[in-house]
Design a protein around this motif. Structure first.
Motif, mmCIF file in Angstrom:
data_model
loop_
_atom_site.group_PDB
_atom_site.id
_atom_site.type_symbol
_atom_site.label_atom_id
_atom_site.label_comp_id
_atom_site.label_asym_id
_atom_site.label_seq_id
_atom_site.Cartn_x
_atom_site.Cartn_y
_atom_site.Cartn_z
ATOM 1 N N LEU A 32 -41.672 105.732 50.701
ATOM 2 C CA LEU A 32 -41.999 105.865 49.277
ATOM 3 C C LEU A 32 -43.466 105.513 49.026
ATOM 4 O O LEU A 32 -44.149 106.198 48.260
ATOM 5 C CB LEU A 32 -41.076 104.982 48.444
ATOM 6 N N GLU A 33 -43.954 104.447 49.671
ATOM 7 C CA GLU A 33 -45.375 104.091 49.534
ATOM 8 C C GLU A 33 -46.257 105.245 49.993
ATOM 9 O O GLU A 33 -47.263 105.563 49.361
ATOM 10 C CB GLU A 33 -45.696 102.838 50.351
ATOM 11 N N GLU A 34 -45.870 105.875 51.091
ATOM 12 C CA GLU A 34 -46.647 106.996 51.620
ATOM 13 C C GLU A 34 -46.634 108.178 50.655
ATOM 14 O O GLU A 34 -47.672 108.790 50.396
ATOM 15 C CB GLU A 34 -46.099 107.415 52.983
ATOM 16 N N ARG A 35 -45.480 108.496 50.117
ATOM 17 C CA ARG A 35 -45.397 109.646 49.193
ATOM 18 C C ARG A 35 -46.198 109.401 47.928
ATOM 19 O O ARG A 35 -46.894 110.296 47.458
ATOM 20 C CB ARG A 35 -43.944 109.951 48.865
ATOM 21 N N VAL A 36 -46.090 108.185 47.381
ATOM 22 C CA VAL A 36 -46.888 107.863 46.192
ATOM 23 C C VAL A 36 -48.371 107.937 46.542
ATOM 24 O O VAL A 36 -49.161 108.536 45.811
ATOM 25 C CB VAL A 36 -46.509 106.472 45.627
ATOM 26 N N GLY A 37 -48.753 107.370 47.690
ATOM 27 C CA GLY A 37 -50.146 107.344 48.103
ATOM 28 C C GLY A 37 -50.731 108.709 48.423
ATOM 29 O O GLY A 37 -51.948 108.886 48.365
ATOM 30 N N GLN A 38 -49.882 109.667 48.752
ATOM 31 C CA GLN A 38 -50.364 111.017 49.043
ATOM 32 C C GLN A 38 -50.341 111.924 47.813
ATOM 33 O O GLN A 38 -50.787 113.066 47.884
ATOM 34 C CB GLN A 38 -49.528 111.642 50.158
ATOM 35 N N THR A 144 -55.552 110.115 41.757
ATOM 36 C CA THR A 144 -54.846 109.773 42.981
ATOM 37 C C THR A 144 -54.193 108.407 42.821
ATOM 38 O O THR A 144 -54.455 107.702 41.837
ATOM 39 C CB THR A 144 -55.806 109.763 44.190
ATOM 40 N N PHE A 145 -53.365 108.030 43.790
ATOM 41 C CA PHE A 145 -52.553 106.826 43.676
ATOM 42 C C PHE A 145 -52.593 106.022 44.962
ATOM 43 O O PHE A 145 -52.653 106.584 46.051
ATOM 44 C CB PHE A 145 -51.099 107.214 43.358
ATOM 45 N N THR A 146 -52.552 104.716 44.817
ATOM 46 C CA THR A 146 -52.493 103.794 45.941
ATOM 47 C C THR A 146 -51.456 102.735 45.593
ATOM 48 O O THR A 146 -51.400 102.271 44.454
ATOM 49 C CB THR A 146 -53.856 103.101 46.156
#
Length: 151
Positions: A32-38, A144-146
């Motif tokens: 989930l962190e990866e999907r949000v971050g991408q 973008t999101f981190t």
């Protein structure tokens, strides 16, 4: 659905209420962190309005953030989603800075309206997405999101 059907026929069950249940994603916290971050949302040039067709991406992002934060509560690691506004290098620097602010604020407000608690979000101004990469200026017209915290 089975529980709703079977509950009235189960001895001792007088009331069945599943209104508080939510579907939990099978994705891991890391996924989930990866999907949000991408995730990246695109804007029209010179505007803080999302490009046409971005609504589905916003809805999907909201789902990922809500799943991530639910799982974060379970693992006890506080996380926030950093919303970064970007603008192309075309135009006046002061105008671009305002566009970065407006784009990030618009997305933050939209996420809140769609159910993401405000304290899960932080807004920042980002550098150009294409700094050091090949790509057109439209890539910099984005948010973008981190994911910060955790681990």
């Amino acid at each position: 659905r089975r529980a709703r059907v079977q509950a009235p026929a189960t001895p001792g069950v007088r009331v069945y209420d599943d209104s508080g249940l939510r579907s939990v994603s099978a994705l891991t916290v890391e996924a989930l962190e990866e999907r949000v971050g991408q995730s990246i949302l695109f804007f029209e040039g010179g505007s803080a309005e999302l490009r046409a067709g971005q609504e589905a991406a916003v809805d999907q992002l909201v789902g990922w953030i809500l799943d991530l934060m639910e799982k974060s509560q379970l693992d006890g690691a506080a996380r926030v989603v950093v919303v970064s506004g970007h603008a192309s290098r075309e135009g006046a620097p002061a105008v671009n800075e305002q566009l970065r602010k407006d784009r990030a604020a618009m997305v933050r407000d939209r996420l809140i309206i769609l159910g993401v608690p405000a304290d899960w979000l932080r807004v920042t101004l980002g550098a150009g997405v294409t700094d050091g990469r090949l790509g057109g200026p439209f890539m910099d017209r984005s948010v973008t999101f981190t994911v910060a915290g955790g681990n």
